[in-house]
Every structure is written in structure tokens, then in C-alpha cells.
Design a protein around this motif. Sequence first.
Motif, PDB file in Angstrom:
ATOM      1  N   ILE A   1       0.871  -1.181   0.000  1.00 39.06           N
ATOM      2  CA  ILE A   1       0.000   0.000   0.000  1.00 39.06           C
ATOM      3  C   ILE A   1       0.907   1.230   0.000  1.00 39.06           C
ATOM      4  CG2 ILE A   1      -1.702   1.322   1.329  1.00 39.06           C
ATOM      5  CD1 ILE A   1      -2.857  -1.277   0.253  1.00 39.06           C
ATOM      6  N   ARG A   2       0.627   2.183  -0.899  1.00 39.13           N
ATOM      7  CA  ARG A   2       1.488   3.363  -1.032  1.00 39.13           C
ATOM      8  C   ARG A   2       0.806   4.681  -0.667  1.00 39.13           C
ATOM      9  NH1 ARG A   2       2.523  -0.232  -4.980  1.00 39.13           N
ATOM     10  NH2 ARG A   2       4.644  -0.994  -5.140  1.00 39.13           N
ATOM     11  N   SER A   3      -0.506   4.627  -0.364  1.00 42.93           N
ATOM     12  CA  SER A   3      -1.216   5.874  -0.069  1.00 42.93           C
ATOM     13  C   SER A   3      -2.504   5.576   0.689  1.00 42.93           C
ATOM     14  CB  SER A   3      -1.566   6.598  -1.370  1.00 42.93           C
ATOM     15  OG  SER A   3      -2.530   5.851  -2.104  1.00 42.93           O
ATOM     16  N   LEU A   4      -3.080   6.624   1.233  1.00 45.95           N
ATOM     17  CA  LEU A   4      -4.372   6.506   1.898  1.00 45.95           C
ATOM     18  C   LEU A   4      -5.431   6.031   0.908  1.00 45.95           C
ATOM     19  CD1 LEU A   4      -6.345   6.909   4.222  1.00 45.95           C
ATOM     20  CD2 LEU A   4      -6.359   9.357   3.698  1.00 45.95           C
ATOM     21  N   ALA A   5      -5.401   6.545  -0.315  1.00 48.47           N
ATOM     22  CA  ALA A   5      -6.374   6.135  -1.336  1.00 48.47           C
ATOM     23  C   ALA A   5      -6.284   4.633  -1.608  1.00 48.47           C
ATOM     24  CB  ALA A   5      -6.151   6.927  -2.625  1.00 48.47           C
TER      25      ALA A   5
ATOM     26  N   VAL B 201      -4.410  11.537   8.236  1.00 48.83           N
ATOM     27  CA  VAL B 201      -3.916  10.393   9.003  1.00 48.83           C
ATOM     28  C   VAL B 201      -4.944   9.280   8.854  1.00 48.83           C
ATOM     29  CG1 VAL B 201      -3.336   9.511  11.287  1.00 48.83           C
ATOM     30  CG2 VAL B 201      -2.673  11.840  10.645  1.00 48.83           C
ATOM     31  N   ALA B 202      -4.482   8.110   8.440  1.00 48.44           N
ATOM     32  CA  ALA B 202      -5.377   6.968   8.269  1.00 48.44           C
ATOM     33  C   ALA B 202      -5.495   6.203   9.580  1.00 48.44           C
ATOM     34  CB  ALA B 202      -4.847   6.052   7.176  1.00 48.44           C
ATOM     35  N   LYS B 203      -6.717   6.118  10.095  1.00 45.22           N
ATOM     36  CA  LYS B 203      -7.000   5.312  11.284  1.00 45.22           C
ATOM     37  C   LYS B 203      -7.594   3.999  10.797  1.00 45.22           C
ATOM     38  CE  LYS B 203      -9.574   5.251  15.623  1.00 45.22           C
ATOM     39  NZ  LYS B 203     -10.563   5.966  16.451  1.00 45.22           N
ATOM     40  N   THR B 204      -6.836   2.926  10.967  1.00 44.02           N
ATOM     41  CA  THR B 204      -7.243   1.622  10.435  1.00 44.02           C
ATOM     42  C   THR B 204      -7.595   0.668  11.572  1.00 44.02           C
ATOM     43  OG1 THR B 204      -4.967   0.807  10.438  1.00 44.02           O
ATOM     44  CG2 THR B 204      -5.736   1.866   8.426  1.00 44.02           C
ATOM     45  N   ARG B 205      -8.716  -0.004  11.429  1.00 43.24           N
ATOM     46  CA  ARG B 205      -9.128  -1.047  12.368  1.00 43.24           C
ATOM     47  C   ARG B 205      -8.987  -2.384  11.645  1.00 43.24           C
ATOM     48  NH1 ARG B 205     -14.086  -1.391  13.896  1.00 43.24           N
ATOM     49  NH2 ARG B 205     -13.635  -2.196  15.949  1.00 43.24           N
ATOM     50  N   ILE B 206      -8.219  -3.282  12.239  1.00 46.53           N
ATOM     51  CA  ILE B 206      -7.889  -4.553  11.597  1.00 46.53           C
ATOM     52  C   ILE B 206      -8.306  -5.702  12.506  1.00 46.53           C
ATOM     53  CG2 ILE B 206      -6.010  -5.978  10.671  1.00 46.53           C
ATOM     54  CD1 ILE B 206      -4.817  -2.698  10.920  1.00 46.53           C
ATOM     55  N   GLU B 207      -9.112  -6.591  11.956  1.00 44.69           N
ATOM     56  CA  GLU B 207      -9.483  -7.804  12.683  1.00 44.69           C
ATOM     57  C   GLU B 207      -8.335  -8.789  12.548  1.00 44.69           C
ATOM     58  OE1 GLU B 207     -12.396 -10.855  11.023  1.00 44.69           O
ATOM     59  OE2 GLU B 207     -13.598  -9.767  12.505  1.00 44.69           O
ATOM     60  N   VAL B 208      -7.854  -9.292  13.688  1.00 48.71           N
ATOM     61  CA  VAL B 208      -6.745 -10.248  13.666  1.00 48.71           C
ATOM     62  C   VAL B 208      -7.161 -11.533  14.369  1.00 48.71           C
ATOM     63  CG1 VAL B 208      -4.907  -8.521  13.516  1.00 48.71           C
ATOM     64  CG2 VAL B 208      -5.719  -9.235  15.762  1.00 48.71           C
ATOM     65  N   LYS B 209      -6.610 -12.623  13.861  1.00 49.95           N
ATOM     66  CA  LYS B 209      -6.845 -13.940  14.463  1.00 49.95           C
ATOM     67  C   LYS B 209      -5.539 -14.720  14.367  1.00 49.95           C
ATOM     68  CE  LYS B 209      -9.031 -17.090  12.116  1.00 49.95           C
ATOM     69  NZ  LYS B 209     -10.053 -17.877  11.426  1.00 49.95           N
ATOM     70  N   MET B 210      -5.049 -15.211  15.512  1.00 52.16           N
ATOM     71  CA  MET B 210      -3.853 -16.048  15.506  1.00 52.16           C
ATOM     72  C   MET B 210      -4.273 -17.510  15.496  1.00 52.16           C
ATOM     73  SD  MET B 210      -0.522 -16.376  17.970  1.00 52.16           S
ATOM     74  CE  MET B 210       0.406 -15.071  17.183  1.00 52.16           C
ATOM     75  N   GLU B 211      -3.997 -18.152  14.394  1.00 51.38           N
ATOM     76  CA  GLU B 211      -4.308 -19.564  14.216  1.00 51.38           C
ATOM     77  C   GLU B 211      -3.174 -20.409  14.783  1.00 51.38           C
ATOM     78  OE1 GLU B 211      -4.428 -22.626  10.405  1.00 51.38           O
ATOM     79  OE2 GLU B 211      -4.534 -20.484  10.056  1.00 51.38           O
ATOM     80  N   ILE B 212      -3.544 -21.530  15.404  1.00 53.42           N
ATOM     81  CA  ILE B 212      -2.582 -22.533  15.855  1.00 53.42           C
ATOM     82  C   ILE B 212      -2.719 -23.714  14.903  1.00 53.42           C
ATOM     83  CG2 ILE B 212      -1.772 -23.998  17.744  1.00 53.42           C
ATOM     84  CD1 ILE B 212      -3.470 -22.164  19.626  1.00 53.42           C
ATOM     85  N   LYS B 213      -1.607 -24.112  14.289  1.00 51.33           N
ATOM     86  CA  LYS B 213      -1.656 -25.204  13.310  1.00 51.33           C
ATOM     87  C   LYS B 213      -2.274 -26.458  13.928  1.00 51.33           C
ATOM     88  CE  LYS B 213       1.107 -27.340   9.734  1.00 51.33           C
ATOM     89  NZ  LYS B 213       2.424 -27.382   9.093  1.00 51.33           N
TER      90      LYS B 213
ATOM     91  N   ILE C 162      -7.219  -4.602  16.156  1.00 52.30           N
ATOM     92  CA  ILE C 162      -6.133  -3.669  16.440  1.00 52.30           C
ATOM     93  C   ILE C 162      -6.322  -2.418  15.587  1.00 52.30           C
ATOM     94  CG2 ILE C 162      -4.478  -5.435  17.149  1.00 52.30           C
ATOM     95  CD1 ILE C 162      -3.206  -5.212  14.361  1.00 52.30           C
ATOM     96  N   THR C 163      -5.852  -1.307  16.101  1.00 54.06           N
ATOM     97  CA  THR C 163      -5.954  -0.046  15.384  1.00 54.06           C
ATOM     98  C   THR C 163      -4.564   0.547  15.224  1.00 54.06           C
ATOM     99  OG1 THR C 163      -8.145   0.355  16.308  1.00 54.06           O
ATOM    100  CG2 THR C 163      -7.027   2.252  15.362  1.00 54.06           C
ATOM    101  N   PHE C 164      -4.228   0.895  13.995  1.00 57.44           N
ATOM    102  CA  PHE C 164      -2.978   1.598  13.684  1.00 57.44           C
ATOM    103  C   PHE C 164      -3.328   2.969  13.110  1.00 57.44           C
ATOM    104  CE2 PHE C 164      -1.258  -2.802  12.510  1.00 57.44           C
ATOM    105  CZ  PHE C 164      -0.581  -2.965  13.699  1.00 57.44           C
ATOM    106  N   LEU C 165      -2.468   3.933  13.371  1.00 53.56           N
ATOM    107  CA  LEU C 165      -2.553   5.244  12.725  1.00 53.56           C
ATOM    108  C   LEU C 165      -1.393   5.339  11.744  1.00 53.56           C
ATOM    109  CD1 LEU C 165      -3.284   7.580  15.771  1.00 53.56           C
ATOM    110  CD2 LEU C 165      -4.932   6.475  14.239  1.00 53.56           C
ATOM    111  N   TYR C 166      -1.710   5.648  10.484  1.00 52.01           N
ATOM    112  CA  TYR C 166      -0.688   5.788   9.454  1.00 52.01           C
ATOM    113  C   TYR C 166      -0.638   7.244   9.014  1.00 52.01           C
ATOM    114  CZ  TYR C 166      -0.552   0.726   9.050  1.00 52.01           C
ATOM    115  OH  TYR C 166      -0.412  -0.622   9.307  1.00 52.01           O
ATOM    116  N   HIS C 167       0.524   7.865   9.179  1.00 52.16           N
ATOM    117  CA  HIS C 167       0.764   9.236   8.727  1.00 52.16           C
ATOM    118  C   HIS C 167       1.518   9.146   7.408  1.00 52.16           C
ATOM    119  CE1 HIS C 167      -0.017  11.062  12.820  1.00 52.16           C
ATOM    120  NE2 HIS C 167       0.109   9.779  13.101  1.00 52.16           N
ATOM    121  N   PHE C 168       0.789   9.303   6.305  1.00 53.05           N
ATOM    122  CA  PHE C 168       1.411   9.234   4.979  1.00 53.05           C
ATOM    123  C   PHE C 168       2.130  10.532   4.650  1.00 53.05           C
ATOM    124  CE2 PHE C 168      -1.726   5.842   4.595  1.00 53.05           C
ATOM    125  CZ  PHE C 168      -1.011   4.871   3.914  1.00 53.05           C
TER     126      PHE C 168
END
Length: 154
Positions: free
Chosen positions: A6-10, A124-136, A147-153
Motif C-alpha cells: 500500500i502506497r497511499s491513503l487512497a 492520518v489513516a485510522k485503520t481497524r484490523i481484525e486479527v486472528k492467531m491460528e494454531i496449526k 487492532i488499530t494503527f494510525l498511518y501518517h502518509f
Amino acid sequence: MSQLTIRSLAELLQHEGQELGISDYFTITQEQINQFAAATLDHQWIHVDTERAKTESPFGAPIAHGYLTVSLLPYFWNQIIAIENLKLQVNYEIEQLRFNQPVLVDSQVRLHAKLLSVKDLRGVAKTRIEVKMEIKDQKKPAYNGVITFLYHFM
């Protein structure tokens, strides 16, 4: 595994609501558990006393600290996605984190990620990401959450 770039907010907005990917498997070793215990001063026997864990633990082996598995998020995230043209990335929030199943020593784990939402906060992009840690070879994940990250492009 192919990493998304990903290279931009768009570009980030184009992936809203989509699965972003799955990381490679990673093996949790006793050495890593011991190092995490030393770093966090959490030496509970269920993590670090291998002989006692084999005989007294309901799991029959040492288990990784839950926060050790969470601390691997950046490692897995960087396998799934590369965010370029950034001034800064900030860890903002973890919500609805639920530990579903312990991770036994020498288990293989990997991360699934889905981009739930992207908000443009004046560039500033505020991203909410659903995460799941799988156990084999296990039905239930080690954990799931958002989880939420803030990206300042640039």
C-alpha cells in the motif's frame, strides 16, 4: 504468502472490508518463552518450568505467555502488508482481544488479518484490523481481536 503493498491513503481505502492476508507459520520455542519471561518478569511455572508443566499443567507442556503471542503482531503484520510512503506508524489500540486457547511450546502459529475500516483523520489513516492467531492443527485460534494503527502518509 504474497505481501500486499500500500502506497497511499487512497490505496488503503480500496481494501476496506477485505481480507488482507495470512502470514507464514512461526514456531514458538521454549527459548523464546524464557526470554519473554525474563523481559517481562513473568516467570510463572506454567511457562518456564518444563518438567513441572509436563506433570502438573492441564496442558501437559509449557505454554507461551498470552502477551508473547500478541507481541508477535508486528512481525506477522509486516509479512502480510507493506505500507510505504509513511512519515510515521503508531500503534493506537487493541480492542475485543480474547485469548481462546493456550499456545503450547513448539506450536506453529500464524496471523489472519482483515481490514475492517479506514477513517481519514485530516490525512492520518485510522485503520481497524481484525486479527486472528491460528494454531496449526487446532480448531480454535489462540486469540482474536481488533487492532488499530494510525498511518501518517507523506
